[in-house]
Write an enzyme that holds these catalytic residues in place. Structure first.
Site, short mmCIF file in Angstrom:
data_model
loop_
_atom_site.label_atom_id
_atom_site.label_comp_id
_atom_site.label_asym_id
_atom_site.label_seq_id
_atom_site.Cartn_x
_atom_site.Cartn_y
_atom_site.Cartn_z
N GLY A 41 3.36 16.81 50.63
CA GLY A 41 3.45 16.81 52.08
C GLY A 41 2.43 15.92 52.77
N ASN A 42 1.48 15.39 52.00
CA ASN A 42 0.46 14.52 52.57
C ASN A 42 1.01 13.10 52.60
OD1 ASN A 42 -1.96 12.81 52.85
ND2 ASN A 42 -3.03 14.76 52.72
N ALA A 43 0.91 12.44 53.74
CA ALA A 43 1.49 11.11 53.94
C ALA A 43 0.53 9.97 53.59
CB ALA A 43 1.95 10.95 55.38
N SER A 142 -3.70 12.31 57.58
CA SER A 142 -2.46 12.11 56.84
C SER A 142 -1.88 13.43 56.35
CB SER A 142 -2.71 11.18 55.64
OG SER A 142 -3.63 11.77 54.73
#
Length: 166
Positions: A41-43, A142
């Site tokens: 889920g971290n961009a 992020s």
């Protein structure tokens, strides 16, 4: 259940690092996998890939770091270790900070430090202060937990890093 002491990873930098991106402290998924920004889920890898015009997410982790360093980008965290239950920065307690002043002084090509999120900016700016010739850049986190800003708006903000990459 008491919070556990969590420790950060070694830096991913070299003598040609022009831009250093500082996070706060690796989350649970990252610690389990031994990789920065491992939570799906971290961009981070999407956002940095946009800055570098490369699909970093498609690469194995070691190659991501190598491509990043080839472009003059380094990666580390502002916090050495801290007590934290879970992965949220808001849960960080008793933080042991890095000596960022000494660290950046050892990077001869460094021109900018970007902070991935408010916690990294708070701790990093406190340590670095104002330094002639070194730009300090605050970025939206992020993290998927920072959902009040869309990924597209985050990408627009992260695009400011393009001027600092090789």
């Amino acid at each position: 259940m008491p919070a556990q002491r969590k420790a950060a990873f070694p830096p991913s930098v070299d003598a040609d690092t022009r831009l250093l991106i500082l996070g706060s402290l690796p989350g649970e998924a990252s610690i389990r996998q031994g990789e920065y920004y491992a939570h799906r889920g971290n961009a981070f890898w999407h956002l940095l890939g946009g800055v570098l015009d490369e699909d970093l997410r498609a690469l194995p982790y070691a190659m991501r770091l190598k491509r990043m360093r080839t472009r003059g980008v380094g990666l580390w965290d502002a916090i050495e270790s801290a007590e934290r239950e879970g992965s949220l920065d808001s849960s960080i307690r008793d933080a042991e900070l890095r000596d960022l002043g000494l660290f950046v002084a050892r990077l001869p090509a460094l021109r900018a430090v970007a902070f991935n999120g408010r916690t990294a900016a708070t701790h990093g700016r406190r340590q670095l202060g104002e330094r002639p010739g070194l730009a300090l850049i605050d970025l939206p986190s992020s993290s998927g937990a920072y959902a009040s800003m869309t990924r597209e708006r985050k990408a627009q903000a992260w695009a400011a890093l393009r001027g600092w990459v090789a």
